[in-house]
Motif scaffolding. Structure first.
Motif, PDB file in Angstrom:
ATOM      1  N   CYS A 341     -35.728   7.018 -18.375  1.00  0.00           N
ATOM      2  CA  CYS A 341     -37.046   6.867 -18.272  1.00  0.00           C
ATOM      3  C   CYS A 341     -37.532   5.480 -18.402  1.00  0.00           C
ATOM      4  N   PRO A 342     -38.878   4.880 -18.105  1.00  0.00           N
ATOM      5  CA  PRO A 342     -39.200   3.670 -18.283  1.00  0.00           C
ATOM      6  C   PRO A 342     -39.072   3.118 -19.632  1.00  0.00           C
ATOM      7  N   ARG A 343     -39.308   4.128 -20.692  1.00  0.00           N
ATOM      8  CA  ARG A 343     -39.106   3.677 -21.862  1.00  0.00           C
ATOM      9  C   ARG A 343     -37.780   3.188 -22.418  1.00  0.00           C
ATOM     10  N   VAL A 344     -36.826   3.875 -21.768  1.00  0.00           N
ATOM     11  CA  VAL A 344     -35.097   3.470 -21.964  1.00  0.00           C
ATOM     12  C   VAL A 344     -35.222   2.013 -21.472  1.00  0.00           C
ATOM     13  N   SER A 345     -35.754   1.864 -20.070  1.00  0.00           N
ATOM     14  CA  SER A 345     -35.688   0.666 -19.516  1.00  0.00           C
ATOM     15  C   SER A 345     -35.987  -0.705 -20.291  1.00  0.00           C
ATOM     16  N   ALA A 346     -37.198  -0.154 -20.937  1.00  0.00           N
ATOM     17  CA  ALA A 346     -37.909  -1.212 -21.737  1.00  0.00           C
ATOM     18  C   ALA A 346     -37.012  -1.455 -23.021  1.00  0.00           C
ATOM     19  N   ALA A 347     -36.351  -0.596 -23.353  1.00  0.00           N
ATOM     20  CA  ALA A 347     -35.449  -0.733 -24.834  1.00  0.00           C
ATOM     21  C   ALA A 347     -34.381  -1.519 -24.293  1.00  0.00           C
ATOM     22  N   ARG A 348     -33.888  -1.367 -22.928  1.00  0.00           N
ATOM     23  CA  ARG A 348     -32.604  -2.258 -22.543  1.00  0.00           C
ATOM     24  C   ARG A 348     -33.231  -3.496 -22.544  1.00  0.00           C
ATOM     25  N   GLU A 349     -34.290  -3.708 -22.195  1.00  0.00           N
ATOM     26  CA  GLU A 349     -34.685  -5.226 -21.957  1.00  0.00           C
ATOM     27  C   GLU A 349     -34.676  -5.959 -23.380  1.00  0.00           C
ATOM     28  N   GLN A 350     -35.680  -5.072 -24.310  1.00  0.00           N
ATOM     29  CA  GLN A 350     -35.768  -5.646 -25.743  1.00  0.00           C
ATOM     30  C   GLN A 350     -34.300  -6.117 -26.264  1.00  0.00           C
ATOM     31  N   VAL A 351     -32.985  -5.133 -26.164  1.00  0.00           N
ATOM     32  CA  VAL A 351     -32.025  -5.350 -26.742  1.00  0.00           C
ATOM     33  C   VAL A 351     -31.360  -6.616 -25.833  1.00  0.00           C
ATOM     34  N   HIS A 352     -31.583  -6.844 -24.698  1.00  0.00           N
ATOM     35  CA  HIS A 352     -31.205  -7.820 -23.989  1.00  0.00           C
ATOM     36  C   HIS A 352     -31.741  -9.419 -24.526  1.00  0.00           C
ATOM     37  N   ARG A 353     -32.928  -9.413 -25.016  1.00  0.00           N
ATOM     38  CA  ARG A 353     -33.867 -10.579 -25.375  1.00  0.00           C
ATOM     39  C   ARG A 353     -33.138 -10.638 -26.702  1.00  0.00           C
ATOM     40  N   HIS A 354     -32.859  -9.432 -27.433  1.00  0.00           N
ATOM     41  CA  HIS A 354     -32.267  -9.727 -28.696  1.00  0.00           C
ATOM     42  C   HIS A 354     -30.983 -10.655 -28.688  1.00  0.00           C
ATOM     43  N   TRP A 355     -30.114 -10.303 -27.888  1.00  0.00           N
ATOM     44  CA  TRP A 355     -28.847 -10.980 -27.865  1.00  0.00           C
ATOM     45  C   TRP A 355     -28.886 -12.437 -27.331  1.00  0.00           C
ATOM     46  N   ASP A 356     -29.992 -12.565 -26.525  1.00  0.00           N
ATOM     47  CA  ASP A 356     -30.349 -14.103 -26.168  1.00  0.00           C
ATOM     48  C   ASP A 356     -30.652 -14.776 -27.250  1.00  0.00           C
ATOM     49  N   ARG A 357     -31.386 -14.140 -28.158  1.00  0.00           N
ATOM     50  CA  ARG A 357     -32.203 -14.788 -29.394  1.00  0.00           C
ATOM     51  C   ARG A 357     -30.586 -15.184 -30.609  1.00  0.00           C
ATOM     52  N   VAL A 358     -29.948 -14.044 -30.617  1.00  0.00           N
ATOM     53  CA  VAL A 358     -28.904 -14.049 -31.576  1.00  0.00           C
ATOM     54  C   VAL A 358     -27.907 -15.264 -30.904  1.00  0.00           C
ATOM     55  N   ALA A 359     -27.612 -15.291 -29.833  1.00  0.00           N
ATOM     56  CA  ALA A 359     -26.724 -16.498 -29.176  1.00  0.00           C
ATOM     57  C   ALA A 359     -27.388 -17.774 -29.427  1.00  0.00           C
ATOM     58  N   GLU A 360     -28.642 -17.910 -29.278  1.00  0.00           N
ATOM     59  CA  GLU A 360     -29.410 -19.084 -29.495  1.00  0.00           C
ATOM     60  C   GLU A 360     -29.123 -19.574 -31.004  1.00  0.00           C
ATOM     61  N   LEU A 361     -29.399 -18.558 -31.751  1.00  0.00           N
ATOM     62  CA  LEU A 361     -29.303 -19.034 -33.353  1.00  0.00           C
ATOM     63  C   LEU A 361     -28.034 -19.461 -34.035  1.00  0.00           C
ATOM     64  N   ILE A 362     -26.972 -18.713 -33.414  1.00  0.00           N
ATOM     65  CA  ILE A 362     -25.660 -18.871 -33.573  1.00  0.00           C
ATOM     66  C   ILE A 362     -25.304 -20.537 -32.943  1.00  0.00           C
ATOM     67  N   SER A 363     -25.451 -20.803 -31.866  1.00  0.00           N
ATOM     68  CA  SER A 363     -25.387 -21.967 -31.073  1.00  0.00           C
ATOM     69  C   SER A 363     -26.204 -23.405 -31.871  1.00  0.00           C
ATOM     70  N   GLN A 364     -27.295 -22.915 -32.603  1.00  0.00           N
ATOM     71  CA  GLN A 364     -28.004 -23.859 -33.404  1.00  0.00           C
ATOM     72  C   GLN A 364     -27.205 -24.383 -34.449  1.00  0.00           C
ATOM     73  N   GLY A 365     -26.174 -23.773 -35.042  1.00  0.00           N
ATOM     74  CA  GLY A 365     -25.559 -24.151 -36.185  1.00  0.00           C
ATOM     75  C   GLY A 365     -26.105 -23.875 -37.676  1.00  0.00           C
ATOM     76  N   PRO A 366     -25.406 -24.294 -38.585  1.00  0.00           N
ATOM     77  CA  PRO A 366     -25.673 -23.855 -39.909  1.00  0.00           C
ATOM     78  C   PRO A 366     -27.339 -24.389 -40.343  1.00  0.00           C
ATOM     79  N   ARG A 367     -27.649 -23.420 -41.367  1.00  0.00           N
ATOM     80  CA  ARG A 367     -29.114 -23.732 -41.708  1.00  0.00           C
ATOM     81  C   ARG A 367     -29.188 -23.937 -43.259  1.00  0.00           C
ATOM     82  N   SER A 368     -30.126 -24.572 -43.755  1.00  0.00           N
ATOM     83  CA  SER A 368     -30.130 -25.043 -45.209  1.00  0.00           C
ATOM     84  C   SER A 368     -30.679 -24.119 -46.119  1.00  0.00           C
TER      85      SER A 368
END
Length: 462
Positions: A341-368
């Motif tokens: 259903c469309p709601r499932v497709s939207a959920a997959r897109e949210q998960v996709h963006r989540h992993w994009d953000r997680v990868a970005e945060l990891i690549s930014q390195g340590p935080r204080s």
């Protein structure tokens, strides 16, 4: 994409035989490797596990101190792991009494990561109708406020955590298992799946039944309307053996029912669900996996409670009737795979963006974050004292309520005694009256009066 091999840790209950828990490291590793290249994902739980007995290696949380300085990121969850009760699974306890149960596999690692400036990410863990005790609130608040990315899997969990701090942005993320179609293509069955079907005797369309108690109405439907469902086989499948799932729970005499010789590894189990024509059961991740592939799920869970509320917004989740027989036509009309259903497709897109953000945060390195932890440790004795005082005040308040209840109970007891005494007195007077000579002498007069009243009523009706 960097040539570096990123070191990432994920924390949860990956050392138990439960389908949903075992999925998270697999999904995380695939998503991060797709975005970052070489990623070494280390799964941490209470107890170590190794292949080939286990789907992947698991490191004990007792070894975290020796690994933490080499980590580029820490993921907490997912699954139902934000909890404080002691009964997580039968005989499931930390490897050492020095590790608190059950926060030792989620909250303690989060704080350790922050102490070492490692980016901390909440990977859609959840709660399930469980409160946060007073002593834990400062620690959970600290972990939330110093995290780079806080996502939980349902609105009820988010609301509970938001109450701890106005500074942190807690958002709802659909369960990462919605990303399973990234790893499994139902149009291209794997050799392992083909072998399993051949070995189990699955030669046509089938339904998957969660091997638990509470499905008696479906089993009755299957037995009494066997001819209606003659084209389908029934696959009896444990989802969480650690929680007691077993095929024998479903009984015997089920037409066209088959079971597996061994419990399948997580991705193979997911592929089994992807090829089903319908899924019947209680498990949250059973439902999520079915939804991800457009397979109808007939759920025995109460969709109005806790984590299951997140399932109500998806078309394809059908609550089994409570307290009444299942209409065979109602069930039949809902079988068969469709496009998600469309709601499932939207959920997959949210998960996709989540992993994009997680990868970005990891690549930014340590935080204080270590300084914030240092300030917290300075304040900790005062917090512990306040928590003790809060606890003392709560106990005094409860004691006052208890004393009030005792007084009311005594009042009710006294009132009941008075009523019993009055009843006894009245009974004695009636007994004395009935046994008196005057009562016996006037008996004929009372009989005549009753007869006269009867005749008068008949006369008035004429």
């Amino acid at each position: 994409m960097s040539t570096k091999e990123w070191q990432v840790a994920i924390f949860g209950t990956f050392d138990v035989a439960n389908y949903g828990d075992l999925l998270f490291p697999i999904l995380a590793e695939a998503a991060l490797q797709k975005r970052l290249g070489a990623v070494r994902l280390r799964a941490f739980s209470y107890h170590s596990r190794s292949t080939p007995e286990w789907p992947y290696p698991v490191t004990s949380v007792s070894e975290l101190p020796q690994f933490v300085d080499s980590l580029d990121g820490v993921l907490i969850g997912g699954g139902f792991i934000i909890r404080f009760d002691k009964v997580v699974a039968p005989d499931y306890f930390p490897p050492s009494p020095q590790i608190h149960h059950p926060t030792g596999y989620w909250l303690s690692p989060a704080l350790i990561a922050l102490q070492h400036n490692v980016p901390l990410i909440w990977n859609a863990p959840g709660m399930h109708r469980n409160p946060i005790p007073c002593w834990a609130k400062p620690l959970v608040r600290l972990a939330l406020e110093q995290s780079t990315h806080v996502r939980v899997r349902d609105a009820l969990s988010a609301n509970t955590l938001r109450e701890l701090s106005e500074q942190v942005q807690v958002e709802v993320l659909p369960d990462t298992a919605f990303g399973l179609p990234e790893l499994i293509d139902p149009q291209q069955p794997t050799p392992a799946y083909r072998r399993l079907c051949e070995t189990a005797g699955l030669h046509g369309p089938y339904l998957v039944v969660h091997a638990i108690n509470g499905l008696e109405r479906f089993l009755h439907l299957w037995k009494t309307h066997s001819a209606t469902f003659a084209r389908w086989q029934l696959l009896l499948l444990p989802i969480g053996p650690v929680l007691g799932d077993q095929e024998s729970t479903l009984g015997t005499g089920l037409p066209r029912a088959v079971s597996l010789a061994t419990w399948p590894e997580p991705l193979l189990l997911a592929e089994i669900l992807a090829h089903a024509q319908g899924v019947i059961g209680h498990s949250y991740h059973l439902a999520i996996s079915a939804l991800a592939f457009g397979v109808p799920i007939f759920s025995s869970a109460d969709l109005s409670l806790g984590k299951y509320t997140a399932l109500r917004e998806y078309r394809g989740v059908h609550a089994l009737p409570n307290g009444q027989a299942i209409d065979p036509q109602w069930f039949l009309q809902r079988l068969g795979t469709t496009q998600p259903c469309p709601r499932v497709s939207a959920a997959r897109e949210q998960v996709h963006r989540h992993w994009d953000r997680v990868a970005e945060l990891i690549s930014q390195g340590p935080r204080s974050t270590s300084q914030a932890l240092d300030r917290f440790w300075q304040a900790l004795p005062g917090l512990l004292e306040e928590t003790h005082l809060d606890w003392r005040e709560e106990c005094l308040s409860k004691q006052a309520e208890l004393d009030e209840l005792k007084v009311r109970l005594q009042q009710l007891t006294d009132l009941q005694a008075q009523q019993q005494e009055l009843i006894g007195q009245t009974s004695g007077e009636l007994e004395r009256m009935y046994s008196s000579s005057s009562y016996r002498i006037t008996a004929p007069l009372r009989s005549i009066r009753r007869g006269f009243r009867y005749l008068l009523r008949r006369w008035n009706r004429c």
